[in-house]
Design a protein around this motif. Structure first.
Motif, mmCIF file in Angstrom:
data_model
loop_
_atom_site.group_PDB
_atom_site.id
_atom_site.type_symbol
_atom_site.label_atom_id
_atom_site.label_comp_id
_atom_site.label_asym_id
_atom_site.label_seq_id
_atom_site.Cartn_x
_atom_site.Cartn_y
_atom_site.Cartn_z
ATOM 1 N N ARG A 65 77.500 38.527 0.176
ATOM 2 C CA ARG A 65 76.357 38.394 1.078
ATOM 3 C C ARG A 65 75.241 37.635 0.385
ATOM 4 N NH1 ARG A 65 75.640 41.878 5.424
ATOM 5 N NH2 ARG A 65 73.412 41.581 5.098
ATOM 6 N N MET A 66 74.531 36.825 1.166
ATOM 7 C CA MET A 66 73.319 36.164 0.709
ATOM 8 C C MET A 66 72.303 36.382 1.818
ATOM 9 S SD MET A 66 71.891 34.290 -1.689
ATOM 10 C CE MET A 66 72.905 33.163 -2.575
ATOM 11 N N GLY A 67 71.542 37.477 1.669
ATOM 12 C CA GLY A 67 70.617 37.845 2.734
ATOM 13 C C GLY A 67 71.393 38.367 3.926
ATOM 14 N N ARG A 68 71.169 37.760 5.071
ATOM 15 C CA ARG A 68 71.888 38.206 6.264
ATOM 16 C C ARG A 68 73.182 37.422 6.500
ATOM 17 N NH1 ARG A 68 68.635 35.748 11.420
ATOM 18 N NH2 ARG A 68 68.537 33.627 10.644
ATOM 19 N N HIS A 69 73.451 36.446 5.682
ATOM 20 C CA HIS A 69 74.653 35.635 5.825
ATOM 21 C C HIS A 69 75.795 36.251 5.014
ATOM 22 C CE1 HIS A 69 72.229 32.578 7.740
ATOM 23 N NE2 HIS A 69 71.368 32.683 6.721
#
Length: 96
Positions: A65-69
């Motif tokens: 995950r990278m933030g909400r992505h």
């Protein structure tokens, strides 16, 4: 015929794979669709050793995950190669 350098992608250098060097066990990342016979022939041709057995396992890629992505790393295949007792060691791993 196959190219042995396209079957073996890279050696797998981890703490756990380095502990198997005493038993002449070496770990490699191999092509997803390579079978045990192709892996055995490729190792014997590249390193000029005799292979006793090959164990393979399909590894699932991790979800990241990278933030909400959300993304996913690719799936890959691992091969653990056992050399015969009279075979020489693979010198690629000796300096590590």
């Amino acid at each position: 015929m196959f190219d042995p350098y396209s079957v073996i992608l890279r050696p797998l250098v981890t703490e756990q794979s380095m502990s198997g060097l005493a038993d002449k066990k070496y770990a490699f990342v191999v092509r997803k669709n390579a079978n045990k016979t192709e892996i055995k022939n490729a190792i014997e041709k590249i390193f000029s050793v005799k292979v006793d057995s090959v164990n393979t396992m399909n590894m699932k890629g991790k979800t990241k995950r990278m933030g909400r992505h959300v993304g996913k790393r690719p799936d890959w295949k691992k091969a653990i190669v056992q050399l015969t007792a009279e075979s020489k060691e693979i010198e690629f791993f000796e300096g590590m």
